[in-house]
Design an enzyme around this catalytic site. Sequence first.
Site, PDB file in Angstrom:
ATOM      1  N   PRO A 120       4.152  -0.042   8.587  1.00  0.00           N
ATOM      2  CA  PRO A 120       4.286  -0.488   9.978  1.00  0.00           C
ATOM      3  C   PRO A 120       4.592  -1.978  10.125  1.00  0.00           C
ATOM      4  O   PRO A 120       5.066  -2.413  11.170  1.00  0.00           O
ATOM      5  CB  PRO A 120       2.925  -0.149  10.598  1.00  0.00           C
ATOM      6  CG  PRO A 120       1.987   0.021   9.473  1.00  0.00           C
ATOM      7  CD  PRO A 120       2.799   0.453   8.291  1.00  0.00           C
ATOM      8  N   CYS A 160     -22.834  15.762 -28.413  1.00  0.00           N
ATOM      9  CA  CYS A 160     -23.571  15.962 -29.665  1.00  0.00           C
ATOM     10  C   CYS A 160     -24.892  16.646 -29.336  1.00  0.00           C
ATOM     11  O   CYS A 160     -25.463  16.405 -28.274  1.00  0.00           O
ATOM     12  CB  CYS A 160     -23.911  14.627 -30.313  1.00  0.00           C
ATOM     13  SG  CYS A 160     -22.461  13.709 -30.735  1.00  0.00           S
ATOM     14  N   GLN A 187      -1.080   4.273   7.425  1.00  0.00           N
ATOM     15  CA  GLN A 187      -1.399   3.695   6.119  1.00  0.00           C
ATOM     16  C   GLN A 187      -2.763   4.199   5.647  1.00  0.00           C
ATOM     17  O   GLN A 187      -3.470   4.874   6.384  1.00  0.00           O
ATOM     18  CB  GLN A 187      -1.443   2.172   6.244  1.00  0.00           C
ATOM     19  CG  GLN A 187      -2.384   1.702   7.339  1.00  0.00           C
ATOM     20  CD  GLN A 187      -1.961   0.403   8.005  1.00  0.00           C
ATOM     21  OE1 GLN A 187      -1.023  -0.243   7.580  1.00  0.00           O
ATOM     22  NE2 GLN A 187      -2.668   0.022   9.049  1.00  0.00           N
ATOM     23  N   ASP A 222      -8.653  -6.815  11.404  1.00  0.00           N
ATOM     24  CA  ASP A 222      -9.979  -7.062  10.835  1.00  0.00           C
ATOM     25  C   ASP A 222     -10.797  -8.009  11.698  1.00  0.00           C
ATOM     26  O   ASP A 222     -12.012  -8.056  11.597  1.00  0.00           O
ATOM     27  CB  ASP A 222      -9.865  -7.607   9.401  1.00  0.00           C
ATOM     28  CG  ASP A 222      -8.900  -8.771   9.328  1.00  0.00           C
ATOM     29  OD1 ASP A 222      -9.262  -9.869   9.775  1.00  0.00           O
ATOM     30  OD2 ASP A 222      -7.762  -8.575   8.860  1.00  0.00           O
ATOM     31  N   GLU A 273      -3.025  -4.419  17.913  1.00  0.00           N
ATOM     32  CA  GLU A 273      -3.161  -3.894  16.539  1.00  0.00           C
ATOM     33  C   GLU A 273      -2.719  -2.430  16.565  1.00  0.00           C
ATOM     34  O   GLU A 273      -3.178  -1.656  17.400  1.00  0.00           O
ATOM     35  CB  GLU A 273      -4.628  -4.023  16.085  1.00  0.00           C
ATOM     36  CG  GLU A 273      -5.018  -3.202  14.882  1.00  0.00           C
ATOM     37  CD  GLU A 273      -4.255  -3.535  13.599  1.00  0.00           C
ATOM     38  OE1 GLU A 273      -4.216  -4.713  13.209  1.00  0.00           O
ATOM     39  OE2 GLU A 273      -3.681  -2.590  12.992  1.00  0.00           O
ATOM     40  N   ASP A 287       1.938  -6.872   4.513  1.00  0.00           N
ATOM     41  CA  ASP A 287       3.215  -7.131   3.844  1.00  0.00           C
ATOM     42  C   ASP A 287       4.293  -6.198   4.421  1.00  0.00           C
ATOM     43  O   ASP A 287       3.968  -5.184   5.027  1.00  0.00           O
ATOM     44  CB  ASP A 287       3.032  -6.888   2.345  1.00  0.00           C
ATOM     45  CG  ASP A 287       1.888  -7.725   1.811  1.00  0.00           C
ATOM     46  OD1 ASP A 287       2.108  -8.877   1.472  1.00  0.00           O
ATOM     47  OD2 ASP A 287       0.754  -7.220   1.801  1.00  0.00           O
ATOM     48  N   SER A 336      -6.705   5.864 -16.791  1.00  0.00           N
ATOM     49  CA  SER A 336      -7.390   6.168 -18.041  1.00  0.00           C
ATOM     50  C   SER A 336      -8.850   5.776 -17.901  1.00  0.00           C
ATOM     51  O   SER A 336      -9.141   4.785 -17.223  1.00  0.00           O
ATOM     52  CB  SER A 336      -6.836   5.326 -19.197  1.00  0.00           C
ATOM     53  OG  SER A 336      -5.860   6.037 -19.872  1.00  0.00           O
ATOM     54  N   HIS A 345      -7.696 -17.118   7.308  1.00  0.00           N
ATOM     55  CA  HIS A 345      -7.875 -17.097   8.764  1.00  0.00           C
ATOM     56  C   HIS A 345      -7.950 -18.507   9.348  1.00  0.00           C
ATOM     57  O   HIS A 345      -7.429 -18.774  10.429  1.00  0.00           O
ATOM     58  CB  HIS A 345      -9.106 -16.261   9.137  1.00  0.00           C
ATOM     59  CG  HIS A 345      -8.912 -14.796   8.832  1.00  0.00           C
ATOM     60  ND1 HIS A 345      -9.754 -14.069   8.029  1.00  0.00           N
ATOM     61  CD2 HIS A 345      -7.935 -13.942   9.205  1.00  0.00           C
ATOM     62  CE1 HIS A 345      -9.319 -12.826   7.925  1.00  0.00           C
ATOM     63  NE2 HIS A 345      -8.208 -12.723   8.630  1.00  0.00           N
ATOM     64  N   GLU A 388     -25.107  11.363 -25.176  1.00  0.00           N
ATOM     65  CA  GLU A 388     -24.765  12.479 -26.053  1.00  0.00           C
ATOM     66  C   GLU A 388     -23.313  12.417 -26.522  1.00  0.00           C
ATOM     67  O   GLU A 388     -22.772  13.385 -27.002  1.00  0.00           O
ATOM     68  CB  GLU A 388     -25.013  13.801 -25.300  1.00  0.00           C
ATOM     69  CG  GLU A 388     -26.451  14.005 -24.833  1.00  0.00           C
ATOM     70  CD  GLU A 388     -26.793  13.235 -23.535  1.00  0.00           C
ATOM     71  OE1 GLU A 388     -25.885  12.617 -22.952  1.00  0.00           O
ATOM     72  OE2 GLU A 388     -27.967  13.244 -23.129  1.00  0.00           O
ATOM     73  N   SER A 389     -22.614  11.318 -26.321  1.00  0.00           N
ATOM     74  CA  SER A 389     -21.248  11.038 -26.801  1.00  0.00           C
ATOM     75  C   SER A 389     -20.336  10.557 -25.670  1.00  0.00           C
ATOM     76  O   SER A 389     -20.627   9.532 -25.068  1.00  0.00           O
ATOM     77  CB  SER A 389     -20.622  12.185 -27.576  1.00  0.00           C
ATOM     78  OG  SER A 389     -19.492  11.662 -28.244  1.00  0.00           O
ATOM     79  N   HIS A 446      -6.997  10.861 -19.501  1.00  0.00           N
ATOM     80  CA  HIS A 446      -5.798  10.115 -19.095  1.00  0.00           C
ATOM     81  C   HIS A 446      -5.007  11.016 -18.166  1.00  0.00           C
ATOM     82  O   HIS A 446      -4.857  12.203 -18.432  1.00  0.00           O
ATOM     83  CB  HIS A 446      -4.951   9.679 -20.292  1.00  0.00           C
ATOM     84  CG  HIS A 446      -3.860   8.766 -19.836  1.00  0.00           C
ATOM     85  ND1 HIS A 446      -4.076   7.420 -19.614  1.00  0.00           N
ATOM     86  CD2 HIS A 446      -2.584   9.010 -19.477  1.00  0.00           C
ATOM     87  CE1 HIS A 446      -2.956   6.889 -19.152  1.00  0.00           C
ATOM     88  NE2 HIS A 446      -2.033   7.818 -19.068  1.00  0.00           N
ATOM     89  N   ASP A 499       1.744  -0.758  19.533  1.00  0.00           N
ATOM     90  CA  ASP A 499       2.818  -1.299  18.710  1.00  0.00           C
ATOM     91  C   ASP A 499       3.136  -2.740  19.146  1.00  0.00           C
ATOM     92  O   ASP A 499       3.686  -2.975  20.223  1.00  0.00           O
ATOM     93  CB  ASP A 499       4.037  -0.386  18.898  1.00  0.00           C
ATOM     94  CG  ASP A 499       5.233  -0.865  18.093  1.00  0.00           C
ATOM     95  OD1 ASP A 499       5.146  -1.944  17.458  1.00  0.00           O
ATOM     96  OD2 ASP A 499       6.252  -0.161  18.099  1.00  0.00           O
ATOM     97  N   GLY A 500       2.784  -3.684  18.284  1.00  0.00           N
ATOM     98  CA  GLY A 500       2.970  -5.099  18.605  1.00  0.00           C
ATOM     99  C   GLY A 500       4.440  -5.474  18.751  1.00  0.00           C
ATOM    100  O   GLY A 500       4.786  -6.382  19.518  1.00  0.00           O
TER     101      GLY A 500
HETATM  102  N1  SPD Z   1      -0.602  -9.432   0.678  1.00  0.00           N
HETATM  103  C1  SPD Z   1      -1.463  -9.692   1.733  1.00  0.00           C
HETATM  104  C2  SPD Z   1      -0.882 -10.224   2.976  1.00  0.00           C
HETATM  105  C3  SPD Z   1      -1.909 -10.039   4.001  1.00  0.00           C
HETATM  106  C4  SPD Z   1      -1.692 -10.596   5.290  1.00  0.00           C
HETATM  107  N2  SPD Z   1      -2.609 -10.222   6.311  1.00  0.00           N
HETATM  108  C5  SPD Z   1      -3.957 -10.062   5.997  1.00  0.00           C
HETATM  109  C6  SPD Z   1      -4.778  -9.728   7.191  1.00  0.00           C
HETATM  110  C7  SPD Z   1      -5.974 -10.569   7.297  1.00  0.00           C
HETATM  111  N3  SPD Z   1      -6.385 -10.740   8.639  1.00  0.00           N
END
Ligand code: SPD
Length: 430
Positions: A305, A83, A173, A228, A248, A301, A55, A204, A62-63, A68, A279-280
């Site tokens: 992956p 307006c 993702q 990151d 990664e 989370d 929303s 970290h 002008e208004s 939504h 693939d780790g």
């Molecule tokens: N809900 C967030 C969990 C995040 C875990 N990893 C974050 C990566 C930072 N290097």
Amino acid sequence: MKALGRHILVEFNSCNSEILNDVSAIEKAMVEAAQTAGATVINSTFHHFSPWGVSGVVVIQESHLAIHTWPEYRYASVDLFTCGDSVDPWVSFEFLKKAFQANYSALELNRGSLSVIEKTDFKPNTIRTEPSFDLKKGYQIDRNVWFTDKDENQALSLRYTGDVLFDEKTPYQRVRVLESFSHGKFLAINNMVMCTERDEAHYHEMMVHPIMQSLGDAKNILVIGGGDGGTIREIFRYDHVNKVTMVEIDEAVVRASKEHLPKISAAFSHPKLELIIGDGIQFVKDAKPGAYDLIIVDGSDPIGPAKGLFTTEFYENCKKALKDGGAVITQGESPMFHETTFVELNKCLKGIFGKDQVHTMIFHATTYPSGMWSLQIGVKGSRHPAVDFDKNKAQAFSSAKGLRYYNEDLHAAAFALPTFVKSMLAENKN
Ligand code: SPD
């Protein structure tokens, strides 16, 4: 004109659902629709709802333009109200039709028909002498767009500028970098906050320093995830480290961080780093037994992956890949936000490493939902990371390196669990 305003009521249907659920894209389209029609934008407020829908309103001199959306019906209801004669609302309509890739029906009403209302000689008691905003300064929009990390019942929201610095849908993702007002730039994966410039050090530093201080001389380290770069930045604060292998799965995370989060990604050029995009989970399966002093699992989370980073098979393979005396540490989710995953992971680690060899830390993750996050450690040996460390060295290290969260007192304190967390993990003494 024989009326005070023109009001177009628009039914947009068969729209692109993804766009209708993207608060940032909608805010941008609505603001641009107003500007394209020659309106002066004063303010905008947009909100994304759980689980979907947006929303918002753009206030113009002008208004207003209001919307939504119902992405699940591919439908948006839009009001375009202007307006005076200076702005044609149909220009905004045309713009939005294209932006939402919509079919439409629309109805124009004249509002405040001068044949039925009459001007009075109303004089306000007080008259503002200064304009409410300075037109000479040009575009002065005050945007109000929110990013929300949530489940069905809880959420954490960050207000952001509305500008999208990085946005890619990868095979794994959606990776975004946005800029919040309170926490600087932040990395988001799907709709979850991964790290913000302001508080990434909490995560970290705690991921790396308690276990590194306890192990004392970990030389060969494997990082799974961590795209990151914040985790490797912390590891490379130790000169005794010989090699870090980082696996990664999504190169876009590394690229997004290098492009937009230079302080977090500063260690990617370190000569002792081997970065593998892959693939780790498979990497750990194929790893040489006893190869690593420390494995750090810096995943997202357990959705997409990262799901495989929460399985018994994965941690059994981690244990095999560790030297005797080594340890694995993993982001352990939240006892307040992901209670089941938090407890299941703990059980899984205890089943593999033994009840007394699994240790849990809690720290303040101010931009993860609930603000309370955990790190869980499995030790292949008898070392107790809360106790077996040199407090003086930890003190000297944290102050020499200018750390922002970790210190020698917090080291042991982070392992002290609230009573309700002990109960969840069945770690109460009596
Ligand atoms: N809900 C967030 C969990 C995040 C875990 N990893 C974050 C990566 C930072 N290097």
